[in-house]
Write an enzyme that holds these catalytic residues in place. Structure first.
Site, PDB file in Angstrom:
ATOM      1  CB  SER A  37      -0.939   0.015   1.211  1.00 14.31           C
ATOM      2  OG  SER A  37      -0.195  -0.065   2.423  1.00 14.31           O
ATOM      3  CG  ASP A 328      -4.474   5.348   6.580  1.00 16.54           C
ATOM      4  OD1 ASP A 328      -3.301   5.124   6.951  1.00 16.54           O
ATOM      5  OD2 ASP A 328      -4.955   4.826   5.550  1.00 16.54           O
ATOM      6  CG  HIS A 331      -1.113   3.963   4.516  1.00 15.48           C
ATOM      7  ND1 HIS A 331      -2.335   3.424   4.897  1.00 15.48           N
ATOM      8  CD2 HIS A 331      -0.418   2.971   3.924  1.00 15.48           C
ATOM      9  CE1 HIS A 331      -2.367   2.142   4.543  1.00 15.48           C
ATOM     10  NE2 HIS A 331      -1.221   1.844   3.958  1.00 15.48           N
TER      11      HIS A 331
END
Length: 353
Positions: A37, A328, A331
């Site tokens: 991610s 978040d 991240h």
């Protein structure tokens, strides 16, 4: 080479890069990405998985304020890296509609959130394991051959920068929450399994023609907000030591294994890009870098939210993400990604030689 000479060399190369950018010519033929991610630009949008970021408030600070599937409020560190390499845009996510024809000649992004060196990590979340990302890459190479011919395609692949970012999901979303793993292996033993997978992956990339490969270390995984919330105990504001120790051990093995691969594989330029220390600096000394919040993320309560838990209805989401290190629970924000990308630039310059 002395420090001052090295810095002068970096500045000289950067000046060359600026000339290339002005002339519209990137420093390398293409930029090709694999991993999780941290670099996923939207491949998960096209999968049957809960691990997505193609809805608000993700992307709220991205150009045109569009949620693209990036796990961020704006650009990823890899977006800034693409810009530093002289590309006008990042290479398209391979599963996106944009990944066709001449668009593929700036590279492709095969990364998938919740993927890792351990294939079963991706399978837990129905995302794309590295082994499948490699199969997509083989498919991509065939498309390049059709576009430019076999001889040109070989030169194209040899000269392109290949970038790998993985491992965090293996620990945070699998090993440390999976009794089938943490009761069977120590963190060091699990790291060794991941490193074997990493070595195999690099060798396979090499066999497919990759000669310029950059790989990121693990970040301080014990310092991300969700990790502190889940593993740090109630009310804790401190990084989780056992998680960071696992990352440090993994990074040490990554460096040693990369050196062996470099010595073994003729013509390989394999560069380990340290993301651990730069992110740790942001977390432990945020105000030194212009940030004011490093424990809580911007989205929602800032303690655990990510993916579908970070959504347009999340109460408490901050107004100004530039003040936050994390977007978040896992991240970094665009602002933090900019800092991290700049920190990696000097080491990454050796890939474009």
């Amino acid at each position: 080479m002395g420090v001052s000479c090295f810095l002068l060399a970096c500045l000289f190369l950067l000046s060359l890069g600026l000339i290339h950018v002005i002339n519209g010519q990137p420093l390398v033929p293409a930029f090709i990405l694999f991993g999780d991610s941290i670099v996923d630009q939207g491949n998960n949008n096209n999968l049957e998985t809960l691990v997505k970021a193609n809805f608000p408030p993700y992307g709220r600070d991205y150009p045109k304020h569009i949620p693209t599937g990036r796990f961020c409020n704006g650009k990823l560190a890899s977006d800034f890296t693409a810009e530093n390499l002289g590309f006008n845009s990042s290479p398209p996510a391979y599963l996106s509609h944009a990944a066709k024809g001449k668009h593929l000649l700036i590279g492709a992004n095969f990364a998938s959130a919740s993927s890792g060196y351990y294939d079963l990590t991706a399978k837990l979340f129905n995302t794309i394991p590295l082994s499948t990302q490699l199969e997509y890459y083989k498919e991509y190479q065939k498309k390049v051959v059709k576009l430019v011919g076999k001889v040109n395609a070989t030169s194209f692949i040899n000269g392109s920068v290949h970038f790998v970012s993985a491992g965090s999901s293996d620990f945070l979303q699998n090993y440390f929450v999976n009794p089938l793993l943490f009761e069977a292996y120590t963190p060091h033993q699990f790291s060794d399994i991941l490193i074997q997978s990493y070595a195999k992956f690099v060798q396979e990339l090499y066999e497919l023609g990759a000669r310029k490969i950059g790989v990121t270390t693990l970040p301080p995984i014990g310092c991300v907000p969700a990790a502190i919330t889940i593993f740090g105990g109630e009310g804790s504001n401190k990084c989780v030591e056992k998680l960071n120790k696992a990352a440090i051990y993994f990074n040490r093995k990554l460096n040693a294994t990369s050196l062996k691969l470099q010595q073994k594989l003729s013509g390989l330029n394999l560069v380990v890009l340290d993301i651990y220390q730069p992110l740790l600096d942001l977390v432990t000394h945020p105000t030194d870098h212009g940030f004011f919040e490093a424990r809580r993320a911007c989205c929602g309560t800032g303690l655990v939210e990510t993916s579908f838990l970070c959504n347009a209805e999340s109460p408490g989401t901050c107004k100004n993400a530039t003040e936050y290190v994390f977007w978040d629970g896992f991240h970094p924000t665009e602002a933090a990604n900019q800092v991290l990308s700049d920190d990696l630039l000097a080491a990454g310059l050796s890939l474009i030689g």
